[in-house]
Design a protein around this motif. Sequence first.
Motif, PDB file in Angstrom:
ATOM      1  N   HIS A  38      -0.961   5.540  -0.147  1.00  0.00           N
ATOM      2  CA  HIS A  38      -1.565   5.954  -1.706  1.00  0.00           C
ATOM      3  C   HIS A  38      -0.505   6.754  -2.799  1.00  0.00           C
ATOM      4  O   HIS A  38      -0.227   7.727  -3.607  1.00  0.00           O
ATOM      5  CB  HIS A  38      -2.448   7.402  -1.831  1.00  0.00           C
ATOM      6  N   THR A  40       2.687   5.257  -4.213  1.00  0.00           N
ATOM      7  CA  THR A  40       2.234   4.832  -5.803  1.00  0.00           C
ATOM      8  C   THR A  40       1.219   3.336  -5.807  1.00  0.00           C
ATOM      9  O   THR A  40       0.767   3.702  -5.238  1.00  0.00           O
ATOM     10  CB  THR A  40       4.257   4.411  -5.316  1.00  0.00           C
ATOM     11  N   SER A  41       1.850   3.336  -6.785  1.00  0.00           N
ATOM     12  CA  SER A  41       0.379   2.150  -7.183  1.00  0.00           C
ATOM     13  C   SER A  41       1.489   0.906  -6.056  1.00  0.00           C
ATOM     14  O   SER A  41       0.881  -0.776  -7.012  1.00  0.00           O
ATOM     15  CB  SER A  41       0.164   1.922  -8.434  1.00  0.00           C
ATOM     16  N   SER A  42       2.638   0.559  -6.957  1.00  0.00           N
ATOM     17  CA  SER A  42       2.583  -0.499  -5.877  1.00  0.00           C
ATOM     18  C   SER A  42       3.413  -0.871  -4.433  1.00  0.00           C
ATOM     19  O   SER A  42       3.860   0.264  -3.927  1.00  0.00           O
ATOM     20  CB  SER A  42       4.622  -0.178  -6.663  1.00  0.00           C
ATOM     21  N   LYS A  43       2.986  -1.705  -4.136  1.00  0.00           N
ATOM     22  CA  LYS A  43       2.697  -2.158  -2.816  1.00  0.00           C
ATOM     23  C   LYS A  43       4.152  -2.185  -2.095  1.00  0.00           C
ATOM     24  O   LYS A  43       3.951  -1.878  -0.841  1.00  0.00           O
ATOM     25  CB  LYS A  43       1.617  -3.775  -2.501  1.00  0.00           C
ATOM     26  N   ASN A  46       5.460   1.177  -1.833  1.00  0.00           N
ATOM     27  CA  ASN A  46       4.751   1.675  -0.904  1.00  0.00           C
ATOM     28  C   ASN A  46       5.523   1.082   0.494  1.00  0.00           C
ATOM     29  O   ASN A  46       5.500   2.008   2.124  1.00  0.00           O
ATOM     30  CB  ASN A  46       3.088   1.543  -0.148  1.00  0.00           C
TER      31      ASN A  46
END
Length: 183
Positions: A38, A40-43, A46
């Motif tokens: 969780h 960041t919103s970018s996999k 992450n």
Amino acid sequence: MKIRHLKVSALLLAATLLTSSCVGSFSLFNRVAKWNTHATSSKFLNEIIFILISPAYAVCAVADALVLNTIEFWSGSNPLAQKVGTVQKVTGKDGLIYAVKTLRNGYEVTSPNGEVVSFIYDKKTNSWSQEQNGKKVEIFRFNDDGTIQARLSDGETIRVNPDEAGVFETRMAVNGARFWACR
């Protein structure tokens, strides 16, 4: 042929460790994993963070497996789940009920007669101390070489390895005997 037997042995050993009945919740590891997924919103970001902090996963898994899950198994509660200020009632070996309050840096134990003893962790020295009636005494510390330095009731200290032999040596020292192993 010898390498194949070694591989099979290693696989069986790993399987026995993974199928233990006292696995525990691995709270520390799961907290790091939850934070990482969780962050960041970018996999992709992450994944980069995961790669960069991957040693933290190893450290957390070892800490969970060797320390936190053991505490959870024997006490029945997860030490990381306890919030500061939480008070639990614990039955002592003497059959009496003690109040154990979680502190920011340790625990405060109140006996049935109202006597208070605190166990405090000092991050700087990597040690645990006992504080009672304004007097603070170090109980043990974790040394940089992986050993533990424990203070005995007579004021002397003993340095032991955190393994079965170290536990035995500490028990012998606490009970007034010393065990010296020859190598």
